[in-house]
Scaffold this motif. Structure first.
Motif, PDB file in Angstrom:
ATOM      1  N   ALA A   9       0.828  -1.206   0.000  1.00  0.00           N
ATOM      2  CA  ALA A   9       0.000   0.000   0.000  1.00  0.00           C
ATOM      3  C   ALA A   9       0.860   1.253   0.000  1.00  0.00           C
ATOM      4  CB  ALA A   9      -0.919   0.014   1.219  1.00  0.00           C
ATOM      5  N   VAL A  10       0.322   2.310  -0.576  1.00  0.00           N
ATOM      6  CA  VAL A  10       0.846   3.659  -0.429  1.00  0.00           C
ATOM      7  C   VAL A  10      -0.170   4.464   0.372  1.00  0.00           C
ATOM      8  CG1 VAL A  10       1.138   5.846  -1.675  1.00  0.00           C
ATOM      9  CG2 VAL A  10       2.345   3.820  -2.450  1.00  0.00           C
ATOM     10  N   VAL A  11       0.315   5.252   1.331  1.00  0.00           N
ATOM     11  CA  VAL A  11      -0.544   6.171   2.079  1.00  0.00           C
ATOM     12  C   VAL A  11       0.109   7.546   2.061  1.00  0.00           C
ATOM     13  CG1 VAL A  11      -1.691   6.699   4.254  1.00  0.00           C
ATOM     14  CG2 VAL A  11      -1.311   4.305   3.605  1.00  0.00           C
ATOM     15  N   THR A  12      -0.521   8.514   1.390  1.00  0.00           N
ATOM     16  CA  THR A  12       0.000   9.874   1.444  1.00  0.00           C
ATOM     17  C   THR A  12      -0.551  10.575   2.684  1.00  0.00           C
ATOM     18  OG1 THR A  12      -1.768  10.995   0.201  1.00  0.00           O
ATOM     19  CG2 THR A  12       0.002   9.924  -1.080  1.00  0.00           C
ATOM     20  N   GLY A  13       0.221  11.488   3.231  1.00  0.00           N
ATOM     21  CA  GLY A  13      -0.192  12.131   4.477  1.00  0.00           C
ATOM     22  C   GLY A  13      -0.263  11.138   5.618  1.00  0.00           C
ATOM     23  N   GLY A  14       0.637  10.149   5.598  1.00  0.00           N
ATOM     24  CA  GLY A  14       0.531   9.022   6.521  1.00  0.00           C
ATOM     25  C   GLY A  14       1.240   9.188   7.845  1.00  0.00           C
ATOM     26  N   ASP A  76      10.168  -0.625  -6.048  1.00  0.00           N
ATOM     27  CA  ASP A  76      11.541  -1.110  -5.888  1.00  0.00           C
ATOM     28  C   ASP A  76      11.742  -1.813  -4.551  1.00  0.00           C
ATOM     29  OD1 ASP A  76      12.140  -0.033  -8.354  1.00  0.00           O
ATOM     30  OD2 ASP A  76      13.169   1.738  -7.559  1.00  0.00           O
ATOM     31  N   ARG A  77      11.137  -1.290  -3.511  1.00  0.00           N
ATOM     32  CA  ARG A  77      11.336  -1.844  -2.174  1.00  0.00           C
ATOM     33  C   ARG A  77      10.489  -3.079  -1.908  1.00  0.00           C
ATOM     34  NH1 ARG A  77      12.834   0.104   2.946  1.00  0.00           N
ATOM     35  NH2 ARG A  77      12.606  -1.599   4.432  1.00  0.00           N
ATOM     36  N   PHE A  78       9.214  -3.029  -2.327  1.00  0.00           N
ATOM     37  CA  PHE A  78       8.277  -4.081  -1.946  1.00  0.00           C
ATOM     38  C   PHE A  78       7.808  -4.945  -3.116  1.00  0.00           C
ATOM     39  CE2 PHE A  78       7.158  -0.989   1.610  1.00  0.00           C
ATOM     40  CZ  PHE A  78       7.939  -1.662   2.548  1.00  0.00           C
ATOM     41  N   GLY A  79       8.210  -4.601  -4.329  1.00  0.00           N
ATOM     42  CA  GLY A  79       7.909  -5.456  -5.467  1.00  0.00           C
ATOM     43  C   GLY A  79       6.586  -5.240  -6.148  1.00  0.00           C
ATOM     44  N   GLY A  80       5.853  -4.196  -5.763  1.00  0.00           N
ATOM     45  CA  GLY A  80       4.577  -3.943  -6.406  1.00  0.00           C
ATOM     46  C   GLY A  80       3.803  -2.852  -5.708  1.00  0.00           C
ATOM     47  N   LEU A  81       2.562  -2.651  -6.146  1.00  0.00           N
ATOM     48  CA  LEU A  81       1.641  -1.707  -5.519  1.00  0.00           C
ATOM     49  C   LEU A  81       0.226  -2.197  -5.784  1.00  0.00           C
ATOM     50  CD1 LEU A  81       0.914   0.920  -4.078  1.00  0.00           C
ATOM     51  CD2 LEU A  81       1.066   2.096  -6.296  1.00  0.00           C
ATOM     52  N   ASP A  82      -0.482  -2.518  -4.700  1.00  0.00           N
ATOM     53  CA  ASP A  82      -1.839  -3.073  -4.820  1.00  0.00           C
ATOM     54  C   ASP A  82      -2.934  -2.070  -4.483  1.00  0.00           C
ATOM     55  OD1 ASP A  82      -1.009  -5.933  -5.272  1.00  0.00           O
ATOM     56  OD2 ASP A  82      -0.084  -5.612  -3.308  1.00  0.00           O
ATOM     57  N   VAL A  83      -2.686  -1.244  -3.469  1.00  0.00           N
ATOM     58  CA  VAL A  83      -3.727  -0.333  -2.987  1.00  0.00           C
ATOM     59  C   VAL A  83      -3.091   0.998  -2.599  1.00  0.00           C
ATOM     60  CG1 VAL A  83      -5.226  -2.192  -2.183  1.00  0.00           C
ATOM     61  CG2 VAL A  83      -3.576  -1.171  -0.601  1.00  0.00           C
ATOM     62  N   ALA A  84      -3.905   2.052  -2.620  1.00  0.00           N
ATOM     63  CA  ALA A  84      -3.393   3.368  -2.269  1.00  0.00           C
ATOM     64  C   ALA A  84      -4.469   4.185  -1.553  1.00  0.00           C
ATOM     65  CB  ALA A  84      -2.919   4.108  -3.516  1.00  0.00           C
ATOM     66  N   PHE A  85      -4.003   5.001  -0.624  1.00  0.00           N
ATOM     67  CA  PHE A  85      -4.874   5.899   0.132  1.00  0.00           C
ATOM     68  C   PHE A  85      -4.296   7.308   0.015  1.00  0.00           C
ATOM     69  CE2 PHE A  85      -5.089   1.728   1.970  1.00  0.00           C
ATOM     70  CZ  PHE A  85      -6.432   1.530   2.250  1.00  0.00           C
ATOM     71  N   ASN A  86      -5.064   8.202  -0.579  1.00  0.00           N
ATOM     72  CA  ASN A  86      -4.596   9.562  -0.798  1.00  0.00           C
ATOM     73  C   ASN A  86      -5.248  10.483   0.227  1.00  0.00           C
ATOM     74  OD1 ASN A  86      -3.027   8.753  -3.064  1.00  0.00           O
ATOM     75  ND2 ASN A  86      -4.930   8.599  -4.231  1.00  0.00           N
ATOM     76  N   VAL A  87      -4.471  10.763   1.274  1.00  0.00           N
ATOM     77  CA  VAL A  87      -4.998  11.429   2.463  1.00  0.00           C
ATOM     78  C   VAL A  87      -4.449  12.842   2.619  1.00  0.00           C
ATOM     79  CG1 VAL A  87      -5.399  11.176   4.942  1.00  0.00           C
ATOM     80  CG2 VAL A  87      -5.030   9.129   3.548  1.00  0.00           C
ATOM     81  N   ALA A  88      -3.271  13.119   2.095  1.00  0.00           N
ATOM     82  CA  ALA A  88      -2.592  14.388   2.359  1.00  0.00           C
ATOM     83  C   ALA A  88      -3.497  15.581   2.062  1.00  0.00           C
ATOM     84  CB  ALA A  88      -1.316  14.479   1.527  1.00  0.00           C
TER      85      ALA A  88
END
Length: 256
Positions: A9-14, A76-88
């Protein structure tokens, strides 16, 4: 509790508030998380506590190069991206007739442009790698105006429509995009208002449940929207406001 073991996952404003609550829930559910924020000290703290489950990436979401780098570092670090939360997000308040152009641009760029750039680059990766799910944090103010909040309310209304448009365009790539619309939440960003007794009381008059939400009460609905239980939910706006929208909005002008 959903099981997100193996998910990235990516979380902006996390680093604080709703974003941090989402990060903590994701970690408990087994996910690996790229946390994007400008608070580098908090990012390093999260990394140290995570046993390798977190990468902290200093990111200005209004800068396209930063957002592109965030996605690339996650992959690069985790090998993929499945979900994202745009909070910022944040706001510089002001009456329409007095607000500076700089304050308007700061608010709209962070709250709306930042979500656009995030969805753009998150979806670019997901499109070519089997799909995914994205949750954007808008606000009750996408529907309800407030005194001295024209920039914020306009930006959050834009986030809601951007979410719907993204759902329309990205469904064919198996990418779902939804939004949550929080009401009043106890976070560092709202503390300046809720710490004033008279303003707090004015809010409580309008919230049928009689209290602000805890950030974790936003994280639960947000994680539901990326889960398999929400596999047919797309382009939706989920109000999470303690029934505020059915009551009205306090007149904050008398406090300004």
């Amino acid at each position: 509790m959903h099981d997100f073991s193996g998910k990235v996952a990516v979380v902006t404003g996390g680093a604080s508030g709703i974003g941090l609550a989402i990060v903590e829930r994701l970690l408990k559910a087994g996910a690996k998380v790229a946390v994007a924020d400008l608070n580098e000290a908090k990012l390093r703290e999260l990394e140290e506590k995570s046993n390798g489950q977190v990468i902290g990436v200093v990111t200005n979401v209004t800068k396209q190069a930063d957002v592109a780098a965030l996605v690339q570092q996650t992959v690069d670090r985790f090998g993929g991206l499945d979900v994202a939360f745009n909070v910022a997000g944040a706001s510089r308040a002001g009456a329409i007739i007095d607000q500076s152009e700089d304050d308007w641009d700061f608010t709209v760029d962070l709250c709306l442009k930042g979500v656009f750039l995030s969805v753009k680059h998150e979806a670019r990766y997901m499109k070519d790698h089997g799909g995914g799910a994205i949750v954007n944090v808008a606000s009750l103010n996408a529907h309800v105006p407030m005194h001295y909040g024209s920039a914020y309310s306009s930006a959050k209304a834009g986030v809601e429509m951007l979410t719907k448009n993204a759902a329309l365009e990205l469904a064919k790539y198996k990418i779902r995009v939804n939004a949550i619309l929080p009401g009043l939440v106890s976070t560092p960003l709202t503390a300046g208002l809720t710490s004033v007794d008279a303003i707090y009381d004015a809010y409580m008059e309008r919230i049928p449940m009689g209290r602000p939400a805890d950030p974790d009460e936003m994280a639960g609905p947000a994680l539901f929207l990326i889960s398999e239980d929400a596999s047919y939910v797309n382009g939706a706006s989920l109000l999470v406001d303690g029934a505020w929208a059915v009551s009205g909005y306090p007149d904050l002008s008398k406090f300004m």
